[in-house]
Design a protein around this motif. Structure first.
Motif, PDB file in Angstrom:
ATOM      1  N   CYS A   1     -72.167  21.065 -73.196  1.00  0.00           N
ATOM      2  CA  CYS A   1     -72.120  22.714 -73.443  1.00  0.00           C
ATOM      3  C   CYS A   1     -73.169  23.354 -73.790  1.00  0.00           C
ATOM      4  O   CYS A   1     -74.527  22.399 -73.146  1.00  0.00           O
ATOM      5  CB  CYS A   1     -71.545  21.717 -74.771  1.00  0.00           C
ATOM      6  SG  CYS A   1     -71.548  23.358 -76.222  1.00  0.00           S
TER       7      CYS A   1
ATOM      8  N   ALA B   1     -76.193  19.262 -82.075  1.00  0.00           N
ATOM      9  CA  ALA B   1     -76.283  18.985 -80.201  1.00  0.00           C
ATOM     10  C   ALA B   1     -77.959  18.752 -79.681  1.00  0.00           C
ATOM     11  O   ALA B   1     -78.673  18.698 -80.686  1.00  0.00           O
ATOM     12  CB  ALA B   1     -77.005  21.110 -80.542  1.00  0.00           C
ATOM     13  N   PRO B   2     -78.002  18.347 -79.076  1.00  0.00           N
ATOM     14  CA  PRO B   2     -76.638  19.114 -77.581  1.00  0.00           C
ATOM     15  C   PRO B   2     -75.770  17.726 -77.246  1.00  0.00           C
ATOM     16  O   PRO B   2     -75.864  16.181 -78.115  1.00  0.00           O
ATOM     17  CB  PRO B   2     -77.964  18.857 -76.455  1.00  0.00           C
ATOM     18  CG  PRO B   2     -78.629  17.552 -76.638  1.00  0.00           C
ATOM     19  CD  PRO B   2     -79.208  17.530 -78.496  1.00  0.00           C
TER      20      PRO B   2
ATOM     21  N   SER C   1     -71.271  14.252 -89.189  1.00  0.00           N
ATOM     22  CA  SER C   1     -72.856  15.688 -89.016  1.00  0.00           C
ATOM     23  C   SER C   1     -73.444  15.070 -90.553  1.00  0.00           C
ATOM     24  O   SER C   1     -74.115  15.994 -90.849  1.00  0.00           O
ATOM     25  CB  SER C   1     -72.137  17.059 -89.042  1.00  0.00           C
ATOM     26  OG  SER C   1     -71.131  16.971 -88.316  1.00  0.00           O
TER      27      SER C   1
ATOM     28  N   CYS D   1     -72.243  21.440 -83.374  1.00  0.00           N
ATOM     29  CA  CYS D   1     -73.511  22.821 -83.674  1.00  0.00           C
ATOM     30  C   CYS D   1     -74.432  21.628 -83.698  1.00  0.00           C
ATOM     31  O   CYS D   1     -75.521  21.894 -83.105  1.00  0.00           O
ATOM     32  CB  CYS D   1     -73.316  23.843 -83.688  1.00  0.00           C
ATOM     33  SG  CYS D   1     -71.974  24.696 -82.565  1.00  0.00           S
TER      34      CYS D   1
ATOM     35  N   CYS E   1     -69.024  26.469 -76.661  1.00  0.00           N
ATOM     36  CA  CYS E   1     -69.084  25.723 -77.173  1.00  0.00           C
ATOM     37  C   CYS E   1     -68.032  24.808 -77.449  1.00  0.00           C
ATOM     38  O   CYS E   1     -66.662  24.555 -77.351  1.00  0.00           O
ATOM     39  CB  CYS E   1     -68.909  27.017 -79.182  1.00  0.00           C
ATOM     40  SG  CYS E   1     -69.292  25.992 -79.947  1.00  0.00           S
TER      41      CYS E   1
ATOM     42  N   GLU F   1     -72.345  13.109 -78.478  1.00  0.00           N
ATOM     43  CA  GLU F   1     -73.648  13.909 -79.879  1.00  0.00           C
ATOM     44  C   GLU F   1     -74.646  13.260 -79.433  1.00  0.00           C
ATOM     45  O   GLU F   1     -74.809  12.516 -79.515  1.00  0.00           O
ATOM     46  CB  GLU F   1     -72.367  14.442 -80.721  1.00  0.00           C
ATOM     47  CG  GLU F   1     -71.636  14.891 -80.733  1.00  0.00           C
ATOM     48  CD  GLU F   1     -70.880  14.800 -81.783  1.00  0.00           C
ATOM     49  OE1 GLU F   1     -71.170  14.310 -82.964  1.00  0.00           O
ATOM     50  OE2 GLU F   1     -69.432  15.141 -82.112  1.00  0.00           O
TER      51      GLU F   1
ATOM     52  N   THR G   1     -73.756  26.359 -75.151  1.00  0.00           N
ATOM     53  CA  THR G   1     -73.790  27.641 -75.478  1.00  0.00           C
ATOM     54  C   THR G   1     -75.026  26.926 -76.891  1.00  0.00           C
ATOM     55  O   THR G   1     -75.594  26.474 -76.397  1.00  0.00           O
ATOM     56  CB  THR G   1     -72.910  27.671 -76.466  1.00  0.00           C
ATOM     57  OG1 THR G   1     -71.344  26.971 -75.688  1.00  0.00           O
ATOM     58  CG2 THR G   1     -72.772  28.810 -77.456  1.00  0.00           C
ATOM     59  N   THR G   2     -75.526  28.863 -77.476  1.00  0.00           N
ATOM     60  CA  THR G   2     -76.634  28.851 -78.059  1.00  0.00           C
ATOM     61  C   THR G   2     -77.256  27.703 -78.759  1.00  0.00           C
ATOM     62  O   THR G   2     -78.615  26.908 -78.045  1.00  0.00           O
ATOM     63  CB  THR G   2     -76.796  30.237 -78.663  1.00  0.00           C
ATOM     64  OG1 THR G   2     -76.866  31.512 -77.710  1.00  0.00           O
ATOM     65  CG2 THR G   2     -78.362  30.257 -79.408  1.00  0.00           C
ATOM     66  N   PRO G   3     -76.975  26.934 -79.476  1.00  0.00           N
ATOM     67  CA  PRO G   3     -77.521  25.623 -79.879  1.00  0.00           C
ATOM     68  C   PRO G   3     -77.948  24.307 -79.378  1.00  0.00           C
ATOM     69  O   PRO G   3     -78.627  23.989 -79.329  1.00  0.00           O
ATOM     70  CB  PRO G   3     -76.014  25.168 -81.247  1.00  0.00           C
ATOM     71  CG  PRO G   3     -75.352  26.448 -81.637  1.00  0.00           C
ATOM     72  CD  PRO G   3     -75.954  27.184 -80.048  1.00  0.00           C
ATOM     73  N   CYS G   4     -76.908  24.076 -78.578  1.00  0.00           N
ATOM     74  CA  CYS G   4     -76.954  23.326 -77.701  1.00  0.00           C
ATOM     75  C   CYS G   4     -77.792  23.921 -76.443  1.00  0.00           C
ATOM     76  O   CYS G   4     -78.958  21.946 -76.522  1.00  0.00           O
ATOM     77  CB  CYS G   4     -75.995  22.315 -76.624  1.00  0.00           C
ATOM     78  SG  CYS G   4     -74.777  21.978 -77.737  1.00  0.00           S
TER      79      CYS G   4
END
Length: 312
Positions: free
Chosen positions: A99, A147-148, A191, A144, A140, A158, A101-104
């Motif tokens: 992944c 992450a990552p 999570s 998130c 994504c 994860e 995308t921004t958070p990762c």
């Protein structure tokens, strides 16, 4: 979005067909859709073809198109649009989707890609020397907060560090990928906070809820039903006892017949004739002895002369 094309001809197999198990599954899947809507099964069938061969081939697209009675171009549009479909051969033991995308990316996705470049191949979507591993960067993947992360086939891994990803890649390379537990690779459940929950540690029971019976409720006097919400119409014409032509059809017919047979009233006989003499109606003859029309004297606007004794 990058352009997605089918693999070169040298990688394309001559033909495709579902094996016996997948053929039964495909027929059952198509029957789930109503008559005339069987083409909606295109995505499940393409995914099943990818799981069987490892990637979506041109012959698999043609096979699905014929099975669903669809133009080849329509199935090709679906296969090239969704990045979940691999259009060229991938690693037989693991295809790692990192992944980006921004958070990762903020939590170290670039370091994970560097591990893939070092242990698999410098370029994404390229096989390693033995053809067992490949990798790519994707958008994504929906975890998130952990992450990552990466996804290998259908499983997510994860809370990764570069060191942990190296261990996962080595396990898949050795054919022991099933021994790696999917999900968070740290001490957390799904999570939840790492190390366990930090809040709401004590059970809190509410004093009372509306679902629980109140004290003395069984002893309370019964309350009659209320008609507060019902419409109230007190108009005389709304009285249900009043007969109408709709509720009393026979009576209405009798009243109509009686009205038709009733003679004219006495006052009607003595009403003045509009054409009788002296009537105010235009065109009626004048009363006898009255002066009208041309016989009426006309007024003159001529000024009268001086009287006797006045100066002229």
């Amino acid at each position: 979005m990058s352009v997605r094309r089918l693999a070169e001809d040298q990688f394309q197999p001559a033909m495709f067909a579902f094996n016996e198990e997948n053929a039964v599954w495909a027929e059952a899947t198509i029957r789930k859709y109503p008559e005339g809507r069987q083409q909606s099964a295109v995505i499940p069938l393409l995914m099943r073809a990818q799981e069987q061969d490892g990637w979506v081939t041109r012959s698999a697209i043609e096979y699905v198109a014929n099975k669903l009675d669809m133009p080849f171009i329509r199935v090709l549009e679906v296969a090239t649009f969704y990045t979940q479909f691999q259009l060229k051969p991938v690693g037989t033991r693991a295809h790692i989707q990192v992944c980006g995308t921004t958070p990762c990316m903020l939590r170290g996705a670039e370091d994970l890609m560097e591990v893939c470049r070092h242990k698999i191949h410098h370029d994404p979507l390229e096989l390693n020397a033995s053809g067992t591993l490949s990798w790519e960067e994707v958008e994504c993947q929906g975890a998130c907060v952990n992450a990552p992360m990466v996804i290998v086939f259908k499983d997510a891994y994860e809370d990764l560090t570069p060191e942990r990803l190296e261990e996962i890649i080595d396990a898949f390379e050795a054919g022991k990928g099933s021994e790696i537990k999917p999900g968070p690779q740290v001490d957390r459940a799904f999570s939840a906070p790492e190390g366990g929950p930090l809040t709401l540690l004590e059970e809190v029971k509410p004093v009372r809820t509306n679902l629980e019976p109140q004290r003395g409720a069984e002893e309370a006097a019964p309350m009659p039903p209320t008609d507060a919400g019902r419409a109230k119409n007190v108009a005389p014409e709304a009285d249900a006892s009043i007969k109408t032509p709709v509720t009393d059809k026979e009576g209405a017919k009798a009243r109509v017949k009686a009205a038709q047979d009733m003679p004219l009233s006495a006052t009607a006989k003595t009403d003045p004739d509009p054409k009788s003499p002296g009537s105010a109606v235009e065109g009626a003859p004048p009363e006898p002895g009255s002066v009208s029309g041309d016989l009426k004297p006309k007024r003159s606007r001529k000024k009268a002369g001086p009287t006797e004794g006045e100066d002229k």
